[in-house]
Scaffold this motif. Structure first.
Motif, PDB file in Angstrom:
ATOM      1  N   SER A   1      57.543 -13.941  38.888  1.00 33.23           N
ATOM      2  CA  SER A   1      56.239 -13.851  39.564  1.00 33.23           C
ATOM      3  C   SER A   1      56.283 -14.468  40.960  1.00 33.23           C
ATOM      4  O   SER A   1      55.427 -14.183  41.801  1.00 33.23           O
ATOM      5  CB  SER A   1      55.161 -14.547  38.725  1.00 33.23           C
ATOM      6  N   GLU A   2      57.297 -15.310  41.205  1.00 32.84           N
ATOM      7  CA  GLU A   2      57.370 -16.036  42.473  1.00 32.84           C
ATOM      8  C   GLU A   2      58.365 -15.443  43.463  1.00 32.84           C
ATOM      9  O   GLU A   2      58.440 -15.900  44.608  1.00 32.84           O
ATOM     10  CB  GLU A   2      57.765 -17.503  42.195  1.00 32.84           C
ATOM     11  N   ILE A   3      59.131 -14.433  43.038  1.00 34.30           N
ATOM     12  CA  ILE A   3      60.180 -13.916  43.933  1.00 34.30           C
ATOM     13  C   ILE A   3      59.894 -12.465  44.335  1.00 34.30           C
ATOM     14  O   ILE A   3      59.081 -11.780  43.708  1.00 34.30           O
ATOM     15  CB  ILE A   3      61.584 -14.039  43.290  1.00 34.30           C
ATOM     16  N   ASP A   4      60.579 -12.033  45.381  1.00 34.92           N
ATOM     17  CA  ASP A   4      60.409 -10.679  45.897  1.00 34.92           C
ATOM     18  C   ASP A   4      61.626  -9.801  45.654  1.00 34.92           C
ATOM     19  O   ASP A   4      61.508  -8.586  45.585  1.00 34.92           O
ATOM     20  CB  ASP A   4      60.135 -10.719  47.405  1.00 34.92           C
ATOM     21  N   CYS A   5      62.794 -10.436  45.540  1.00 38.53           N
ATOM     22  CA  CYS A   5      64.022  -9.657  45.458  1.00 38.53           C
ATOM     23  C   CYS A   5      65.087 -10.415  44.656  1.00 38.53           C
ATOM     24  O   CYS A   5      65.294 -11.612  44.868  1.00 38.53           O
ATOM     25  CB  CYS A   5      64.543  -9.369  46.864  1.00 38.53           C
ATOM     26  N   LEU A   6      65.731  -9.718  43.748  1.00 35.61           N
ATOM     27  CA  LEU A   6      66.847 -10.276  42.978  1.00 35.61           C
ATOM     28  C   LEU A   6      68.160  -9.896  43.659  1.00 35.61           C
ATOM     29  O   LEU A   6      68.344  -8.750  44.076  1.00 35.61           O
ATOM     30  CB  LEU A   6      66.836  -9.708  41.558  1.00 35.61           C
ATOM     31  N   ILE A   7      69.081 -10.854  43.750  1.00 33.97           N
ATOM     32  CA  ILE A   7      70.421 -10.585  44.258  1.00 33.97           C
ATOM     33  C   ILE A   7      71.392 -10.627  43.082  1.00 33.97           C
ATOM     34  O   ILE A   7      71.436 -11.613  42.341  1.00 33.97           O
ATOM     35  CB  ILE A   7      70.845 -11.619  45.322  1.00 33.97           C
ATOM     36  N   ILE A   8      72.163  -9.552  42.880  1.00 35.69           N
ATOM     37  CA  ILE A   8      73.182  -9.498  41.829  1.00 35.69           C
ATOM     38  C   ILE A   8      74.544  -9.432  42.508  1.00 35.69           C
ATOM     39  O   ILE A   8      74.929  -8.389  43.033  1.00 35.69           O
ATOM     40  CB  ILE A   8      72.987  -8.277  40.911  1.00 35.69           C
ATOM     41  N   PRO A   9      75.305 -10.548  42.501  1.00 30.59           N
ATOM     42  CA  PRO A   9      76.594 -10.574  43.194  1.00 30.59           C
ATOM     43  C   PRO A   9      77.794 -10.487  42.261  1.00 30.59           C
ATOM     44  O   PRO A   9      78.918 -10.758  42.686  1.00 30.59           O
ATOM     45  CB  PRO A   9      76.551 -11.942  43.875  1.00 30.59           C
TER      46      PRO A   9
ATOM     47  N   ILE B   1      69.089  -6.349  45.426  1.00 33.87           N
ATOM     48  CA  ILE B   1      70.275  -6.212  46.272  1.00 33.87           C
ATOM     49  C   ILE B   1      71.464  -6.499  45.369  1.00 33.87           C
ATOM     50  O   ILE B   1      71.568  -7.587  44.809  1.00 33.87           O
ATOM     51  CB  ILE B   1      70.246  -7.190  47.463  1.00 33.87           C
ATOM     52  N   SER B   2      72.375  -5.535  45.218  1.00 27.27           N
ATOM     53  CA  SER B   2      73.368  -5.667  44.154  1.00 27.27           C
ATOM     54  C   SER B   2      74.746  -5.159  44.549  1.00 27.27           C
ATOM     55  O   SER B   2      74.884  -4.277  45.405  1.00 27.27           O
ATOM     56  CB  SER B   2      72.898  -4.896  42.913  1.00 27.27           C
ATOM     57  N   THR B   3      75.749  -5.721  43.885  1.00 24.10           N
ATOM     58  CA  THR B   3      77.067  -5.103  43.885  1.00 24.10           C
ATOM     59  C   THR B   3      77.017  -3.910  42.938  1.00 24.10           C
ATOM     60  O   THR B   3      76.113  -3.807  42.101  1.00 24.10           O
ATOM     61  CB  THR B   3      78.138  -6.095  43.391  1.00 24.10           C
ATOM     62  N   LYS B   4      77.983  -3.018  43.045  1.00 23.62           N
ATOM     63  CA  LYS B   4      78.017  -1.845  42.162  1.00 23.62           C
ATOM     64  C   LYS B   4      78.733  -2.220  40.867  1.00 23.62           C
ATOM     65  O   LYS B   4      79.779  -1.682  40.513  1.00 23.62           O
ATOM     66  CB  LYS B   4      78.703  -0.679  42.864  1.00 23.62           C
ATOM     67  N   VAL B   5      78.117  -3.142  40.143  1.00 24.80           N
ATOM     68  CA  VAL B   5      78.733  -3.725  38.952  1.00 24.80           C
ATOM     69  C   VAL B   5      78.099  -3.140  37.688  1.00 24.80           C
ATOM     70  O   VAL B   5      76.924  -2.772  37.679  1.00 24.80           O
ATOM     71  CB  VAL B   5      78.564  -5.267  38.967  1.00 24.80           C
ATOM     72  N   GLY B   6      78.902  -3.028  36.623  1.00 24.26           N
ATOM     73  CA  GLY B   6      78.382  -2.625  35.327  1.00 24.26           C
ATOM     74  C   GLY B   6      77.572  -1.347  35.376  1.00 24.26           C
ATOM     75  O   GLY B   6      78.000  -0.325  35.918  1.00 24.26           O
ATOM     76  N   ALA B   7      76.367  -1.434  34.824  1.00 26.25           N
ATOM     77  CA  ALA B   7      75.493  -0.263  34.720  1.00 26.25           C
ATOM     78  C   ALA B   7      74.525  -0.132  35.894  1.00 26.25           C
ATOM     79  O   ALA B   7      73.659   0.756  35.882  1.00 26.25           O
ATOM     80  CB  ALA B   7      74.694  -0.338  33.413  1.00 26.25           C
ATOM     81  N   MET B   8      74.663  -0.971  36.917  1.00 24.47           N
ATOM     82  CA  MET B   8      73.647  -1.007  37.958  1.00 24.47           C
ATOM     83  C   MET B   8      73.498   0.310  38.719  1.00 24.47           C
ATOM     84  O   MET B   8      72.380   0.717  39.048  1.00 24.47           O
ATOM     85  CB  MET B   8      73.922  -2.149  38.937  1.00 24.47           C
ATOM     86  N   GLU B   9      74.590   0.997  39.017  1.00 23.71           N
ATOM     87  CA  GLU B   9      74.462   2.265  39.737  1.00 23.71           C
ATOM     88  C   GLU B   9      73.666   3.283  38.936  1.00 23.71           C
ATOM     89  O   GLU B   9      72.809   3.991  39.482  1.00 23.71           O
ATOM     90  CB  GLU B   9      75.850   2.814  40.069  1.00 23.71           C
ATOM     91  N   GLU B  10      73.939   3.378  37.639  1.00 25.44           N
ATOM     92  CA  GLU B  10      73.215   4.331  36.798  1.00 25.44           C
ATOM     93  C   GLU B  10      71.756   3.939  36.643  1.00 25.44           C
ATOM     94  O   GLU B  10      70.867   4.794  36.624  1.00 25.44           O
ATOM     95  CB  GLU B  10      73.897   4.431  35.435  1.00 25.44           C
ATOM     96  N   ARG B  11      71.500   2.648  36.549  1.00 24.83           N
ATOM     97  CA  ARG B  11      70.120   2.183  36.404  1.00 24.83           C
ATOM     98  C   ARG B  11      69.270   2.531  37.627  1.00 24.83           C
ATOM     99  O   ARG B  11      68.093   2.889  37.498  1.00 24.83           O
ATOM    100  CB  ARG B  11      70.107   0.670  36.192  1.00 24.83           C
ATOM    101  N   LEU B  12      69.853   2.400  38.802  1.00 21.09           N
ATOM    102  CA  LEU B  12      69.069   2.573  40.026  1.00 21.09           C
ATOM    103  C   LEU B  12      69.061   4.008  40.550  1.00 21.09           C
ATOM    104  O   LEU B  12      68.445   4.284  41.577  1.00 21.09           O
ATOM    105  CB  LEU B  12      69.590   1.614  41.105  1.00 21.09           C
TER     106      LEU B  12
ATOM    107  N   THR C   1      65.684   6.037  41.767  1.00 18.34           N
ATOM    108  CA  THR C   1      64.712   5.074  42.275  1.00 18.34           C
ATOM    109  C   THR C   1      64.893   5.011  43.791  1.00 18.34           C
ATOM    110  O   THR C   1      65.835   5.566  44.343  1.00 18.34           O
ATOM    111  CB  THR C   1      64.939   3.662  41.691  1.00 18.34           C
ATOM    112  N   LEU C   2      63.998   4.312  44.442  1.00 18.24           N
ATOM    113  CA  LEU C   2      64.091   4.163  45.900  1.00 18.24           C
ATOM    114  C   LEU C   2      64.878   2.918  46.294  1.00 18.24           C
ATOM    115  O   LEU C   2      65.046   2.643  47.477  1.00 18.24           O
ATOM    116  CB  LEU C   2      62.683   4.099  46.502  1.00 18.24           C
ATOM    117  N   ASN C   3      65.329   2.177  45.285  1.00 23.91           N
ATOM    118  CA  ASN C   3      66.097   0.946  45.541  1.00 23.91           C
ATOM    119  C   ASN C   3      67.539   1.304  45.873  1.00 23.91           C
ATOM    120  O   ASN C   3      68.261   1.842  45.041  1.00 23.91           O
ATOM    121  CB  ASN C   3      66.043   0.042  44.309  1.00 23.91           C
ATOM    122  N   ASP C   4      67.964   1.006  47.110  1.00 21.26           N
ATOM    123  CA  ASP C   4      69.296   1.419  47.559  1.00 21.26           C
ATOM    124  C   ASP C   4      69.890   0.352  48.478  1.00 21.26           C
ATOM    125  O   ASP C   4      70.126   0.572  49.653  1.00 21.26           O
ATOM    126  CB  ASP C   4      69.197   2.764  48.280  1.00 21.26           C
ATOM    127  N   PHE C   5      70.133  -0.848  47.899  1.00 19.20           N
ATOM    128  CA  PHE C   5      70.650  -1.971  48.678  1.00 19.20           C
ATOM    129  C   PHE C   5      71.931  -2.476  48.016  1.00 19.20           C
ATOM    130  O   PHE C   5      71.884  -3.325  47.117  1.00 19.20           O
ATOM    131  CB  PHE C   5      69.618  -3.102  48.766  1.00 19.20           C
TER     132      PHE C   5
END
Length: 382
Positions: free
Chosen positions: A276-284, A305-316, A319-323
């Motif tokens: 509830s307090e943050i705007d963006c998650l960073i997955i490194p 904002i993420s590395t292309k790790v695990g299932a993240m590419e398929e999850r996103l 969506t409009l999330n492309d960072f």
């Protein structure tokens, strides 16, 4: 009479595997009798009990102490020596037992007797986890079905038992493709605090960032904090949630920087307060099969904002999330970070909604539960 399923793996107290094992057990328990056997050490505080406080959970060491009075006695003596830490049964694999009392052979015998009691074994582990070869071999011997829920990134595929697994369940097609086997289903994760996160109202700012997970080298937190400090704006803040071997080092390194806040470990059921307090998650992360935190950000409608790790590419996808960034390349992080920082309120809102909509469509508790039940049903009917 209900069919019986044994959920098996290195299940401890806290972590993604513990949450997932508890969730799977609770879902399958709606139709089957489910027991959980861990090759690790587990206490009554384990997150595996978070979905059903009455879930039957036992360890190989529990079974060993029940079966052998001498080992039980030696375990208690080791327990005394260690000043009553944990449970005395946790010490059944002490040095004396392993050296003089054929620990491995006794465990092997216990596993064989255990497997015979079930219609299926659902393994929740890495391919290389302890006792997997044995549990699959005994299952094959007694015509017990084997379902393998892989955790972690698949690297080594040189395991003789792979052909004896009836069904693999993977988080992503990228992980599944490494095995080059066709008997698999893709079942990703869901958020276990779905209702809380769905209720969050997004502020759609772009100044409050989050790192969440174990503070260990493979998670990439040290590099990510350094990247953040190099390109952050005057109003930007970074909250770091988690525990681990790098915690003291990182806290000391950034003690004089008010924009960096360490919270320590926070229970999964309380993470809605953080989101509830943050705007963006960073997955490194360098290596993950999920990670679960990515799913939690999606349902909370927080940009990632993420590395292309695990299932993240398929999850996103869709969506409009492309960072995206490469943990070994600061410039890639700076580009993704700067792009996110330059977005206006309206587009941030559109990203948030696309993430939440994707979660509700594909990764909801209801959707994931149905996939598990259908998959297990089909294996047991074969």
């Amino acid at each position: 009479m209900k069919k019986k399923i044994l959920l098996f793996g290195p299940i401890g107290d806290f972590g993604g595997r513990e949450l997932e094992a508890g969730f799977i057990a609770s879902i399958l328990s709606t139709k089957y009798d489910v027991d959980v056997c861990t090759t690790s050490v587990v206490s009554d505080q384990s997150q595996v009990f978070g979905f059903n406080k009455n879930q039957k959970v036992f360890s190989l060491n529990d079974l060993l102490c029940n079966d052998d009075f001498t080992i039980k006695t030696l375990s208690f003596l080791a327990y005394l020596k260690n000043r009553f830490r944990g449970s005395f049964r946790n010490y059944a694999n002490n040095v004396v037992v392993k050296r003089y009392f054929k620990y491995d052979k006794k465990v092997n015998n216990i596993l064989e007797e255990l497997v015979k009691q079930y219609n299926a074994v659902l393994i929740c582990a890495n391919l290389s986890s302890n006792y997997i070869t044995d549990i699959v071999s005994f299952s094959k011997k007694y015509n017990v079905k084997v379902v393998f829920r892989t955790t972690g990134q698949i690297k080594d595929i040189k395991f003789d038992y792979l052909g004896n697994v009836d069904l693999f369940i993977h988080h992503s097609t990228s992980n599944a493709g490494k095995l080059k086997l066709e008997n698999y289903k893709i079942i990703d994760q869901c958020s276990f605090i779905e209702d809380k996160l769905l209720s969050l109202v997004n502020n759609n700012n772009n100044t409050n960032f989050l790192l969440l997970g174990r503070l260990s080298a493979e998670k990439g937190f040290e590099e990510a904090i350094d990247f953040f400090m190099r390109c952050k704006g005057e109003m930007d803040n970074l909250t770091i949630v988690g525990d681990g071997e790098l915690k003291e080092k990182l806290q000391l390194k950034y003690a004089s920087f008010p924009e960096i806040k360490f919270t320590g470990f926070i229970k999964s059921e309380d993470l809605d307060k953080i989101f509830s307090e943050i705007d963006c998650l960073i997955i490194p992360s360098l290596e993950e099969s999920g990670p679960l935190v990515g799913i939690e950000a999606m349902v909370a409608a927080k940009s990632i904002i993420s590395t292309k790790v695990g299932a993240m590419e398929e999850r996103l996808q869709d969506t409009l999330n492309d960072f995206w960034f490469d943990i070994n390349d600061y410039n890639s992080f700076e580009r993704a970070f700067t792009r996110f920082k330059n977005l206006d309120y309206q587009f941030l809102n559109e990203i948030s909604q696309s993430l939440r909509n994707k979660y509700k469509k594909v990764y909801s508790i209801e959707s994931i539960s149905i996939k598990y039940l259908k998959s297990i049903d089909k294996v047991l009917e074969a």
